[in-house]
Design a protein around this motif. Sequence first.
Motif, PDB file in Angstrom:
ATOM      1  N   GLY A 189      33.105  45.767  27.385  1.00 24.98           N
ATOM      2  CA  GLY A 189      32.608  45.457  26.038  1.00 24.98           C
ATOM      3  C   GLY A 189      31.967  46.630  25.325  1.00 24.98           C
ATOM      4  O   GLY A 189      31.209  46.422  24.369  1.00 24.98           O
ATOM      5  N   ALA A 190      32.253  47.880  25.765  1.00 18.01           N
ATOM      6  CA  ALA A 190      31.613  49.048  25.155  1.00 18.01           C
ATOM      7  C   ALA A 190      31.921  49.160  23.669  1.00 18.01           C
ATOM      8  O   ALA A 190      31.114  49.677  22.890  1.00 18.01           O
ATOM      9  CB  ALA A 190      32.040  50.318  25.885  1.00 18.01           C
ATOM     10  N   THR A 191      33.083  48.683  23.269  1.00 22.22           N
ATOM     11  CA  THR A 191      33.451  48.694  21.847  1.00 22.22           C
ATOM     12  C   THR A 191      33.992  47.324  21.442  1.00 22.22           C
ATOM     13  O   THR A 191      34.446  46.546  22.277  1.00 22.22           O
ATOM     14  CB  THR A 191      34.533  49.761  21.567  1.00 22.22           C
ATOM     15  OG1 THR A 191      35.697  49.476  22.368  1.00 22.22           O
ATOM     16  CG2 THR A 191      34.013  51.152  21.902  1.00 22.22           C
ATOM     17  N   GLY A 192      33.951  47.079  20.149  1.00 28.36           N
ATOM     18  CA  GLY A 192      34.496  45.827  19.639  1.00 28.36           C
ATOM     19  C   GLY A 192      33.594  44.633  19.908  1.00 28.36           C
ATOM     20  O   GLY A 192      32.457  44.758  20.372  1.00 28.36           O
ATOM     21  N   THR A 193      34.128  43.464  19.624  1.00 26.80           N
ATOM     22  CA  THR A 193      33.357  42.224  19.777  1.00 26.80           C
ATOM     23  C   THR A 193      34.100  41.200  20.631  1.00 26.80           C
ATOM     24  O   THR A 193      33.819  40.010  20.575  1.00 26.80           O
ATOM     25  CB  THR A 193      33.059  41.616  18.394  1.00 26.80           C
ATOM     26  OG1 THR A 193      34.303  41.384  17.717  1.00 26.80           O
ATOM     27  CG2 THR A 193      32.184  42.531  17.563  1.00 26.80           C
ATOM     28  N   GLY A 194      35.042  41.661  21.431  1.00 25.80           N
ATOM     29  CA  GLY A 194      35.854  40.743  22.224  1.00 25.80           C
ATOM     30  C   GLY A 194      35.170  40.214  23.467  1.00 25.80           C
ATOM     31  O   GLY A 194      35.586  39.193  24.013  1.00 25.80           O
ATOM     32  N   PHE A 195      34.120  40.892  23.928  1.00 18.69           N
ATOM     33  CA  PHE A 195      33.403  40.452  25.127  1.00 18.69           C
ATOM     34  C   PHE A 195      32.307  39.478  24.711  1.00 18.69           C
ATOM     35  O   PHE A 195      31.374  39.841  23.990  1.00 18.69           O
ATOM     36  CB  PHE A 195      32.832  41.657  25.865  1.00 18.69           C
ATOM     37  CG  PHE A 195      32.100  41.331  27.130  1.00 18.69           C
ATOM     38  CD1 PHE A 195      32.683  40.555  28.122  1.00 18.69           C
ATOM     39  CD2 PHE A 195      30.814  41.813  27.342  1.00 18.69           C
ATOM     40  CE1 PHE A 195      32.008  40.260  29.296  1.00 18.69           C
ATOM     41  CE2 PHE A 195      30.129  41.532  28.512  1.00 18.69           C
ATOM     42  CZ  PHE A 195      30.730  40.754  29.489  1.00 18.69           C
ATOM     43  N   ALA A 196      32.394  38.228  25.184  1.00 16.16           N
ATOM     44  CA  ALA A 196      31.480  37.172  24.716  1.00 16.16           C
ATOM     45  C   ALA A 196      30.097  37.242  25.338  1.00 16.16           C
ATOM     46  O   ALA A 196      29.130  36.704  24.798  1.00 16.16           O
ATOM     47  CB  ALA A 196      32.099  35.802  25.001  1.00 16.16           C
ATOM     48  N   GLY A 197      29.976  37.877  26.494  1.00 15.87           N
ATOM     49  CA  GLY A 197      28.704  37.896  27.207  1.00 15.87           C
ATOM     50  C   GLY A 197      28.929  37.580  28.671  1.00 15.87           C
ATOM     51  O   GLY A 197      30.067  37.528  29.145  1.00 15.87           O
ATOM     52  N   MET A 198      27.859  37.332  29.399  1.00  8.72           N
ATOM     53  CA  MET A 198      27.957  37.088  30.835  1.00  8.72           C
ATOM     54  C   MET A 198      27.533  35.657  31.155  1.00  8.72           C
ATOM     55  O   MET A 198      26.514  35.170  30.648  1.00  8.72           O
ATOM     56  CB  MET A 198      27.085  38.075  31.615  1.00  8.72           C
ATOM     57  CG  MET A 198      27.445  39.533  31.363  1.00  8.72           C
ATOM     58  SD  MET A 198      26.533  40.692  32.402  1.00  8.72           S
ATOM     59  CE  MET A 198      27.390  40.453  33.971  1.00  8.72           C
ATOM     60  N   GLY A 199      28.304  35.012  32.003  1.00  9.60           N
ATOM     61  CA  GLY A 199      28.013  33.644  32.393  1.00  9.60           C
ATOM     62  C   GLY A 199      29.244  32.775  32.240  1.00  9.60           C
ATOM     63  O   GLY A 199      30.309  33.241  31.813  1.00  9.60           O
ATOM     64  N   PRO A 200      29.130  31.488  32.570  1.00 12.96           N
ATOM     65  CA  PRO A 200      30.275  30.567  32.480  1.00 12.96           C
ATOM     66  C   PRO A 200      30.828  30.504  31.064  1.00 12.96           C
ATOM     67  O   PRO A 200      30.082  30.602  30.082  1.00 12.96           O
ATOM     68  CB  PRO A 200      29.670  29.219  32.905  1.00 12.96           C
ATOM     69  CG  PRO A 200      28.449  29.574  33.697  1.00 12.96           C
ATOM     70  CD  PRO A 200      27.913  30.829  33.096  1.00 12.96           C
ATOM     71  N   ALA A 201      32.130  30.343  30.962  1.00  7.93           N
ATOM     72  CA  ALA A 201      32.783  30.274  29.659  1.00  7.93           C
ATOM     73  C   ALA A 201      32.173  29.169  28.804  1.00  7.93           C
ATOM     74  O   ALA A 201      32.002  28.032  29.249  1.00  7.93           O
ATOM     75  CB  ALA A 201      34.285  30.026  29.839  1.00  7.93           C
ATOM     76  N   GLY A 202      31.838  29.511  27.588  1.00  3.86           N
ATOM     77  CA  GLY A 202      31.224  28.556  26.677  1.00  3.86           C
ATOM     78  C   GLY A 202      29.713  28.515  26.772  1.00  3.86           C
ATOM     79  O   GLY A 202      29.045  27.959  25.900  1.00  3.86           O
ATOM     80  N   ARG A 203      29.158  29.100  27.836  1.00  8.81           N
ATOM     81  CA  ARG A 203      27.694  29.122  28.005  1.00  8.81           C
ATOM     82  C   ARG A 203      27.219  30.539  28.348  1.00  8.81           C
ATOM     83  O   ARG A 203      26.297  30.728  29.132  1.00  8.81           O
ATOM     84  CB  ARG A 203      27.277  28.139  29.100  1.00  8.81           C
ATOM     85  CG  ARG A 203      27.587  26.684  28.760  1.00  8.81           C
ATOM     86  CD  ARG A 203      27.047  25.707  29.773  1.00  8.81           C
ATOM     87  NE  ARG A 203      27.772  25.758  31.035  1.00  8.81           N
ATOM     88  CZ  ARG A 203      27.254  26.136  32.182  1.00  8.81           C
ATOM     89  NH1 ARG A 203      26.003  26.541  32.245  1.00  8.81           N
ATOM     90  NH2 ARG A 203      27.985  26.143  33.285  1.00  8.81           N
ATOM     91  N   GLU A 204      27.864  31.537  27.728  1.00  6.08           N
ATOM     92  CA  GLU A 204      27.542  32.928  28.043  1.00  6.08           C
ATOM     93  C   GLU A 204      26.130  33.308  27.587  1.00  6.08           C
ATOM     94  O   GLU A 204      25.639  32.848  26.552  1.00  6.08           O
ATOM     95  CB  GLU A 204      28.543  33.871  27.371  1.00  6.08           C
ATOM     96  CG  GLU A 204      29.969  33.775  27.906  1.00  6.08           C
ATOM     97  CD  GLU A 204      30.803  32.742  27.189  1.00  6.08           C
ATOM     98  OE1 GLU A 204      32.015  32.671  27.459  1.00  6.08           O
ATOM     99  OE2 GLU A 204      30.230  31.989  26.359  1.00  6.08           O
ATOM    100  N   VAL A 205      25.515  34.161  28.381  1.00  7.13           N
ATOM    101  CA  VAL A 205      24.238  34.762  28.012  1.00  7.13           C
ATOM    102  C   VAL A 205      24.528  35.967  27.141  1.00  7.13           C
ATOM    103  O   VAL A 205      25.444  36.762  27.437  1.00  7.13           O
ATOM    104  CB  VAL A 205      23.450  35.185  29.270  1.00  7.13           C
ATOM    105  CG1 VAL A 205      22.182  35.934  28.883  1.00  7.13           C
ATOM    106  CG2 VAL A 205      23.121  33.976  30.122  1.00  7.13           C
ATOM    107  N   THR A 206      23.781  36.138  26.057  1.00 11.95           N
ATOM    108  CA  THR A 206      23.998  37.266  25.148  1.00 11.95           C
ATOM    109  C   THR A 206      22.685  37.999  24.901  1.00 11.95           C
ATOM    110  O   THR A 206      21.600  37.417  25.022  1.00 11.95           O
ATOM    111  CB  THR A 206      24.583  36.798  23.808  1.00 11.95           C
ATOM    112  OG1 THR A 206      23.691  35.844  23.212  1.00 11.95           O
ATOM    113  CG2 THR A 206      25.953  36.154  24.003  1.00 11.95           C
ATOM    114  N   ALA A 207      22.810  39.256  24.546  1.00 13.83           N
ATOM    115  CA  ALA A 207      21.638  40.084  24.248  1.00 13.83           C
ATOM    116  C   ALA A 207      21.496  40.259  22.745  1.00 13.83           C
ATOM    117  O   ALA A 207      22.493  40.390  22.023  1.00 13.83           O
ATOM    118  CB  ALA A 207      21.775  41.439  24.926  1.00 13.83           C
ATOM    119  N   SER A 208      20.264  40.285  22.295  1.00 14.49           N
ATOM    120  CA  SER A 208      20.000  40.520  20.874  1.00 14.49           C
ATOM    121  C   SER A 208      19.974  42.019  20.594  1.00 14.49           C
ATOM    122  O   SER A 208      19.870  42.846  21.509  1.00 14.49           O
ATOM    123  CB  SER A 208      18.658  39.890  20.476  1.00 14.49           C
ATOM    124  OG  SER A 208      18.673  38.504  20.728  1.00 14.49           O
ATOM    125  N   SER A 209      20.018  42.375  19.351  1.00 13.47           N
ATOM    126  CA  SER A 209      20.011  43.782  18.959  1.00 13.47           C
ATOM    127  C   SER A 209      18.683  44.437  19.346  1.00 13.47           C
ATOM    128  O   SER A 209      17.604  43.864  19.138  1.00 13.47           O
ATOM    129  CB  SER A 209      20.226  43.896  17.444  1.00 13.47           C
ATOM    130  OG  SER A 209      20.182  45.232  17.040  1.00 13.47           O
TER     131      SER A 209
END
Length: 230
Positions: A148-168
């Motif tokens: 996920g170094a570039t772009g927005t295709g990586f949704a985050g880490m965790g089960p699909a639909g319940r991914e953990v994401t980081a804020s800016s």
Amino acid sequence: MQLILPIRRRIGAAAARVIRFARDTRAVIIIEMAFVIPLLVLVGFGGLEVANLTMSTTRISQIGLSAADNAARIAFGSNLSQPRVREIDINEVFTGVEEQARGLDFRRNGRVILSSLERNPDGGQWIHWQRCYGELDVDSSYGVQGTGATGTGFAGMGPAGREVTASSGTAVMFVEIVYEYQPLAFGAWLGPRTIRSTAAFNIREGRDLAGQNGAGTFNPAPQAAVSSCT
């Protein structure tokens, strides 16, 4: 006639002894216990195995939570600079894992994967750096360092639909912990058991997320060993 009477008496005495033996219940409990004890032992050890599996599962979950929490608290630095994450700090997190996992032979049978989930310059999710501890040959289920170094295709880490994401401007310490359960006595009955757990904590305060030469972490002299995942 004289011969018949003694024979009848012997037959009668023998029949009486057989009847008394059939009615004698004094040793019945011993015979019953001889049949039941092996089953009780089997059930008892089975209960111990299930209890040990449950306890191991709970311990692994707690170890993962502690590792993520400790990684989120790393804040080495001074008032003149933002807190930094050093390789030695990451190694200390893994030392804590080993201490908590005493008795599990975790180093040989387990693995902890610690990832720094951040926002990339495009606003997508990004695994900036990743470190591992343990000899079990498993990879992250959600992506390796650099995903996920570039772009927005990586949704985050965790089960699909319940991914953990980081804020800016911040980061999430995401931990995956995997352990091959070591049975007490019923390994063939239980079969291979792999315990998996995840935990995530947002970092407690701002950090220098860029790191040394953009690596996300620092390794000043004297340099510490890098717990890479390769």
